[in-house]
Design a protein around this motif. Sequence first.
Motif, PDB file in Angstrom:
ATOM      1  N   VAL A  95       0.838  -1.206   0.000  1.00  0.00           N
ATOM      2  CA  VAL A  95       0.000   0.000   0.000  1.00  0.00           C
ATOM      3  C   VAL A  95       0.870   1.252   0.000  1.00  0.00           C
ATOM      4  O   VAL A  95       0.611   2.206  -0.754  1.00  0.00           O
ATOM      5  N   LEU A  96       1.902   1.280   0.838  1.00  0.00           N
ATOM      6  CA  LEU A  96       2.786   2.443   0.889  1.00  0.00           C
ATOM      7  C   LEU A  96       3.469   2.686  -0.451  1.00  0.00           C
ATOM      8  O   LEU A  96       3.578   3.830  -0.913  1.00  0.00           O
ATOM      9  N   ALA A  97       3.921   1.605  -1.084  1.00  0.00           N
ATOM     10  CA  ALA A  97       4.586   1.741  -2.380  1.00  0.00           C
ATOM     11  C   ALA A  97       3.622   2.252  -3.442  1.00  0.00           C
ATOM     12  O   ALA A  97       3.984   3.093  -4.279  1.00  0.00           O
ATOM     13  N   LEU A  98       2.392   1.753  -3.433  1.00  0.00           N
ATOM     14  CA  LEU A  98       1.402   2.197  -4.409  1.00  0.00           C
ATOM     15  C   LEU A  98       1.032   3.667  -4.191  1.00  0.00           C
ATOM     16  O   LEU A  98       0.827   4.409  -5.164  1.00  0.00           O
ATOM     17  N   LEU A  99       0.955   4.084  -2.921  1.00  0.00           N
ATOM     18  CA  LEU A  99       0.673   5.491  -2.633  1.00  0.00           C
ATOM     19  C   LEU A  99       1.813   6.379  -3.120  1.00  0.00           C
ATOM     20  O   LEU A  99       1.580   7.460  -3.672  1.00  0.00           O
ATOM     21  N   LEU A 100       3.057   5.923  -2.908  1.00  0.00           N
ATOM     22  CA  LEU A 100       4.207   6.684  -3.393  1.00  0.00           C
ATOM     23  C   LEU A 100       4.195   6.768  -4.913  1.00  0.00           C
ATOM     24  O   LEU A 100       4.467   7.818  -5.498  1.00  0.00           O
ATOM     25  N   ASP A 101       3.848   5.659  -5.552  1.00  0.00           N
ATOM     26  CA  ASP A 101       3.778   5.642  -7.012  1.00  0.00           C
ATOM     27  C   ASP A 101       2.695   6.595  -7.508  1.00  0.00           C
ATOM     28  O   ASP A 101       2.872   7.301  -8.507  1.00  0.00           O
ATOM     29  N   ARG A 102       1.569   6.634  -6.792  1.00  0.00           N
ATOM     30  CA  ARG A 102       0.486   7.545  -7.174  1.00  0.00           C
ATOM     31  C   ARG A 102       0.931   8.995  -7.046  1.00  0.00           C
ATOM     32  O   ARG A 102       0.633   9.834  -7.894  1.00  0.00           O
ATOM     33  N   PHE A 103       1.687   9.284  -5.968  1.00  0.00           N
ATOM     34  CA  PHE A 103       2.222  10.634  -5.787  1.00  0.00           C
ATOM     35  C   PHE A 103       3.201  10.969  -6.909  1.00  0.00           C
ATOM     36  O   PHE A 103       3.159  12.060  -7.485  1.00  0.00           O
ATOM     37  N   ASN A 104       4.098  10.019  -7.215  1.00  0.00           N
ATOM     38  CA  ASN A 104       5.091  10.243  -8.270  1.00  0.00           C
ATOM     39  C   ASN A 104       4.430  10.533  -9.615  1.00  0.00           C
ATOM     40  O   ASN A 104       4.894  11.361 -10.390  1.00  0.00           O
ATOM     41  N   SER A 105       3.334   9.821  -9.897  1.00  0.00           N
ATOM     42  CA  SER A 105       2.672   9.970 -11.190  1.00  0.00           C
ATOM     43  C   SER A 105       2.024  11.337 -11.344  1.00  0.00           C
ATOM     44  O   SER A 105       1.761  11.801 -12.462  1.00  0.00           O
ATOM     45  N   ARG A 106       1.791  12.018 -10.214  1.00  0.00           N
ATOM     46  CA  ARG A 106       1.169  13.344 -10.258  1.00  0.00           C
ATOM     47  C   ARG A 106       2.199  14.464 -10.308  1.00  0.00           C
ATOM     48  O   ARG A 106       1.846  15.622 -10.459  1.00  0.00           O
ATOM     49  N   VAL A 107       3.476  14.104 -10.117  1.00  0.00           N
ATOM     50  CA  VAL A 107       4.537  15.100 -10.134  1.00  0.00           C
ATOM     51  C   VAL A 107       5.058  15.248 -11.546  1.00  0.00           C
ATOM     52  O   VAL A 107       5.431  14.269 -12.188  1.00  0.00           O
TER      53      VAL A 107
END
Length: 286
Positions: free
Chosen positions: A271-283
Motif C-alpha cells: 500500500v505504501l509503495a502504491l501510494l508513493l507511485d500515485r504521488f510520483n505519477s502526479r509530479v
Amino acid sequence: MSKTQISKKQGSGANPFLIVYHIIQGALIGLGAVLPGISGGVLAVVFGVYKPAMEFLSRPFARFKTHVPLLIPYGIGGVVGFLGIANLLAFFLEKYPDPSVCLFIGLITGMLPSLFREAGEKGRSKGSWVSMVVCMVVIFALLGSLAVLNVKITPNFVWYLFCGFCLALSVIAPGMSFSTLLMPLGLYTPFVDGIGHLDFNILIPGGIGALVTVICLAKAVNALFDHFYSIAFHGIIGIVIAATVMIIPFSGFATVGAAVVNLICIAVGIVLALLLDRFNSRVEVK
C-alpha cells in the motif's frame, strides 16, 4: 540539459525557499537510496535532477561550474536523508527481522508496476524480455547456489567495497535498489547499521566502492540507458524480482500469529509503495 537551462536553474537556486525545497527533495532521494524497495535513482528522475547529475558525473571537470551550484542542495539533503533513516532501519532489522523484511518485500512488490511502466516508456522488444529472464536466472542461480552450499558471508573490507558499489549503482541506475542485492547476502543489516553509527570501518570501504563505481560506471550507465533503455531497465526488473523472492523469510510463517503479522507487513508495504507511485505519477518531471 543545456547551459541556458542550467543557468536558469542557478538563478532560481538563489531563492532560499527553492533551496530548501531542493534540500527536501534530496533528502527523499537519500531516503529512497537506503530504503528497501525504493530507488533513489527513480526519485531523482521524478524530481528532475537525474539528468544534470549524470551529466556532471560523466564529465565532472567540464561541468563543474554549471552543475555543482544546482546539485549542492540535493547533495546536502541526500546525506541528511540517508543517514537519518539508516539508524531507524538498523534498529527494526535487529529487533524485528522477519516483519521488517516482509515490509520491505511489500515495498518492492508494490513498486514493480511502476518499474514495469518506466521500463516500457520507450517500448519493449524481445530483447527486453530476454534481458529480464536472463538476469533473473543469473541471480536465482547465484543466490540459490550460496543457499544450497550454506555459504556464510562474513562482512569485511572487500565486502563493504561491494556494498558501496551496490549503493552507487542504485543511484546511477534508476529502478535498482542496493538492498535488493545486499539483503539476500546478509550484508544489508551490518552495512546500514555501520552507516547509522558512523562506523568508519564500514564508511571508508563503502565510500571508496561508491566513489570508484561512480567514476568508472556513471558515463557507461548513462550511455547504456540512452541507447538500450528498455533492455537495461528490464534487466534490473529481473534482478529485483529474483532477489526479492530469495529474501522471503519462510520460517517466519511457521505459526499462525507470526504469519498474520508478516502478511500484514507485506500488505502495508504494498500500500505504501502504491501510494508513493500515485504521488510520483502526479509530479511533473522537469
